[in-house]
Design a protein around this motif. Structure first.
Motif, PDB file in Angstrom:
ATOM      1  N   UNK A  95       0.647  -1.332   0.441  1.00 55.60           N
ATOM      2  CA  UNK A  95      -0.173   0.199   0.225  1.00 55.60           C
ATOM      3  C   UNK A  95       0.349   1.342  -0.027  1.00 55.60           C
ATOM      4  N   UNK A  96       0.160   1.929  -0.050  1.00 55.14           N
ATOM      5  CA  UNK A  96       0.906   4.015  -0.502  1.00 55.14           C
ATOM      6  C   UNK A  96       0.826   4.883  -1.080  1.00 55.14           C
ATOM      7  N   UNK A  97       1.361   6.129   0.099  1.00 58.98           N
ATOM      8  CA  UNK A  97       0.726   6.618  -0.753  1.00 58.98           C
ATOM      9  C   UNK A  97       2.119   8.132  -1.304  1.00 58.98           C
ATOM     10  N   UNK A  98       1.516   8.343  -2.864  1.00 62.71           N
ATOM     11  CA  UNK A  98       2.331   9.144  -3.044  1.00 62.71           C
ATOM     12  C   UNK A  98       1.902  10.784  -3.759  1.00 62.71           C
ATOM     13  N   UNK A  99       2.725  12.024  -4.072  1.00 65.68           N
ATOM     14  CA  UNK A  99       3.072  13.045  -4.805  1.00 65.68           C
ATOM     15  C   UNK A  99       3.743  13.183  -5.756  1.00 65.68           C
ATOM     16  N   UNK A 100       3.358  13.404  -6.800  1.00 63.87           N
ATOM     17  CA  UNK A 100       4.252  13.661  -7.729  1.00 63.87           C
ATOM     18  C   UNK A 100       4.012  15.425  -8.898  1.00 63.87           C
ATOM     19  N   UNK A 101       5.346  15.818  -9.094  1.00 60.37           N
ATOM     20  CA  UNK A 101       5.100  17.047  -9.761  1.00 60.37           C
ATOM     21  C   UNK A 101       6.109  16.529 -11.300  1.00 60.37           C
ATOM     22  N   UNK A 102       4.875  17.735 -12.301  1.00 61.32           N
ATOM     23  CA  UNK A 102       5.710  17.512 -13.543  1.00 61.32           C
ATOM     24  C   UNK A 102       5.888  18.760 -13.902  1.00 61.32           C
ATOM     25  N   UNK A 103       7.208  18.719 -14.820  1.00 57.00           N
ATOM     26  CA  UNK A 103       7.011  20.409 -15.710  1.00 57.00           C
ATOM     27  C   UNK A 103       6.703  19.569 -17.161  1.00 57.00           C
ATOM     28  N   UNK A 104       5.879  20.187 -17.883  1.00 59.52           N
ATOM     29  CA  UNK A 104       5.808  19.279 -19.483  1.00 59.52           C
ATOM     30  C   UNK A 104       5.295  20.975 -20.693  1.00 59.52           C
ATOM     31  N   UNK A 105       6.022  20.440 -21.864  1.00 57.33           N
ATOM     32  CA  UNK A 105       5.692  21.170 -22.993  1.00 57.33           C
ATOM     33  C   UNK A 105       4.753  20.035 -23.444  1.00 57.33           C
ATOM     34  N   UNK A 106       3.201  20.246 -23.780  1.00 59.49           N
ATOM     35  CA  UNK A 106       1.768  19.761 -24.422  1.00 59.49           C
ATOM     36  C   UNK A 106       1.711  20.382 -25.005  1.00 59.49           C
ATOM     37  N   UNK A 107       1.614  20.585 -26.786  1.00 51.15           N
ATOM     38  CA  UNK A 107       1.480  21.467 -27.145  1.00 51.15           C
ATOM     39  C   UNK A 107       0.224  21.061 -28.685  1.00 51.15           C
ATOM     40  N   UNK A 108      -1.001  22.270 -28.489  1.00 52.95           N
ATOM     41  CA  UNK A 108      -1.409  21.578 -30.326  1.00 52.95           C
ATOM     42  C   UNK A 108      -2.917  22.709 -30.271  1.00 52.95           C
ATOM     43  N   UNK A 109      -2.703  22.670 -31.330  1.00 49.58           N
ATOM     44  CA  UNK A 109      -3.938  23.621 -32.288  1.00 49.58           C
ATOM     45  C   UNK A 109      -5.061  22.828 -32.809  1.00 49.58           C
ATOM     46  N   UNK A 110      -6.083  22.940 -33.289  1.00 51.45           N
ATOM     47  CA  UNK A 110      -6.485  23.243 -34.394  1.00 51.45           C
ATOM     48  C   UNK A 110      -7.434  24.145 -35.341  1.00 51.45           C
ATOM     49  N   UNK A 111      -7.960  24.512 -36.628  1.00 52.12           N
ATOM     50  CA  UNK A 111      -9.055  25.567 -36.984  1.00 52.12           C
ATOM     51  C   UNK A 111     -10.344  24.981 -36.440  1.00 52.12           C
ATOM     52  N   UNK A 112     -11.064  26.190 -36.086  1.00 52.01           N
ATOM     53  CA  UNK A 112     -11.987  26.628 -35.226  1.00 52.01           C
ATOM     54  C   UNK A 112     -12.826  25.397 -36.949  1.00 52.01           C
ATOM     55  N   UNK A 113     -13.913  25.486 -35.707  1.00 50.74           N
ATOM     56  CA  UNK A 113     -14.993  23.901 -37.125  1.00 50.74           C
ATOM     57  C   UNK A 113     -15.799  24.998 -37.947  1.00 50.74           C
ATOM     58  N   UNK A 114     -16.388  25.417 -37.047  1.00 54.50           N
ATOM     59  CA  UNK A 114     -17.509  26.676 -37.274  1.00 54.50           C
ATOM     60  C   UNK A 114     -16.472  28.421 -37.172  1.00 54.50           C
ATOM     61  N   UNK A 115     -15.878  29.043 -37.068  1.00 51.22           N
ATOM     62  CA  UNK A 115     -15.607  30.208 -37.054  1.00 51.22           C
ATOM     63  C   UNK A 115     -13.811  29.521 -37.873  1.00 51.22           C
ATOM     64  N   UNK A 116     -13.469  29.180 -39.295  1.00 46.87           N
ATOM     65  CA  UNK A 116     -12.420  28.732 -39.532  1.00 46.87           C
ATOM     66  C   UNK A 116     -11.518  29.776 -39.603  1.00 46.87           C
ATOM     67  N   UNK A 117     -11.782  31.126 -39.420  1.00 47.55           N
ATOM     68  CA  UNK A 117     -10.768  32.209 -39.254  1.00 47.55           C
ATOM     69  C   UNK A 117      -9.493  31.930 -38.697  1.00 47.55           C
ATOM     70  N   UNK A 118     -10.155  31.573 -37.307  1.00 47.50           N
ATOM     71  CA  UNK A 118      -9.553  31.566 -35.736  1.00 47.50           C
ATOM     72  C   UNK A 118      -9.083  30.205 -35.791  1.00 47.50           C
ATOM     73  N   UNK A 119      -7.834  30.140 -34.561  1.00 52.88           N
ATOM     74  CA  UNK A 119      -7.032  28.810 -34.940  1.00 52.88           C
ATOM     75  C   UNK A 119      -7.028  28.533 -32.708  1.00 52.88           C
TER      76      UNK A 119
END
Length: 251
Positions: A95-119
């Motif tokens: 049995x255990x207890x744990x605390x975890x902390x992380x830096x991350x660099x998760x990036x993503x994008x998509x063109x808006x479906x109904x407003x294609x002028x914006x990403x």
């Protein structure tokens, strides 16, 4: 004279008959069984601290409150961090207890479906996990499941595809959710272990209002309000150093 000679010969005969037994005449020593060998049993009990690193994917779906569909995208990238915890073992259960902390660099994008002028752009900068564990050990091998609370730090922004400029002020978001995971760990030395872990973070929905920065509309006015759903998948390798209870011996 003859009597004296006969007496000497008789004395020698008696002496030779009373000579001590040779080694061949002694009884063999009794056989003593060798003590049983001691098998080392790995003990997972104790405090531990370690480092981890790997890959993550944050699934974000944007929908304007109108409602207007903004679409979904995966923000992917690397992550690195550390963990600290405590485990205690009862027979094969751990049995255990744990605390975890992380830096991350998760990036993503998509063109808006109904407003294609914006990403729509999403970035996950950091996350924390606060979990309980239950596992089963086979000596130095531990298989466990975990679950608890999670927190993520995110940044969202909308970019005008015509000008290439950010259309509104970016939104910073810190949100709480839940996490479940599974891991496999191996103790390769009395106080060191190496493991691999998969975690799924449930962040649910969060509403965010974007404010015009002057690229499209008047500065300070509302650009739009989005409900953003988020789930995160993580795969990490971990190394831990444990102190408290070294490997124990059992007959």
């Amino acid at each position: 004279m003859n009597k004296l000679l006969i007496g000497v010969v008789g004395a020698l005969a008696i002496g030779l008959g009373a000579a001590p037994a040779t080694a061949a005449d002694l009884a063999p020593r009794p056989y003593t069984k060798a003590p049983p060998m001691i098998a080392a049993i790995y003990d997972w009990s104790g405090f531990y601290v370690g480092a981890n690193g790997g890959w993550g994917s944050s699934r974000s779906c944007w929908d304007l409150t109108a409602p207007v569909a903004g679409g979904c995208h995966d923000a992917t990238g690397g992550t690195i961090g550390g963990q600290i915890g405590y485990r205690w073992q009862s027979n094969n259960l751990v049995f255990g207890l744990e605390a975890q902390g992380n830096w991350a660099d998760l990036n993503g994008r998509n063109v808006s479906i109904d407003f294609s002028r914006f990403t729509n752009h999403s970035r996950l900068d950091a996350f924390g996990l606060f979990t309980g564990q239950i596992g089963y050990s086979w000596d130095a091998t531990l298989l466990y499941v975990k679950g608890g609370a999670a927190v993520t730090s995110n940044r969202y922004r909308s970019v005008d595809n015509v000008s290439g400029l950010q259309a509104a002020d970016s939104v910073n978001d810190t949100r709480w959710g839940g996490v479940v995971g599974v891991g496999l760990e191996y103790g390769f030395a009395p106080n060191w272990s190496l493991g691999f872990e998969y975690d799924h973070i449930f962040m649910g929905n969060s509403s965010h209002t974007f404010i015009n920065n002057g690229v499209i509309g008047a500065p300070g006015t509302t650009f739009g309000t989005d409900n953003i759903r988020q789930d995160v998948d993580l795969v990490t390798a971990r190394i831990n150093y444990r102190w408290g209870g070294p490997a124990i011996a059992r007959y």
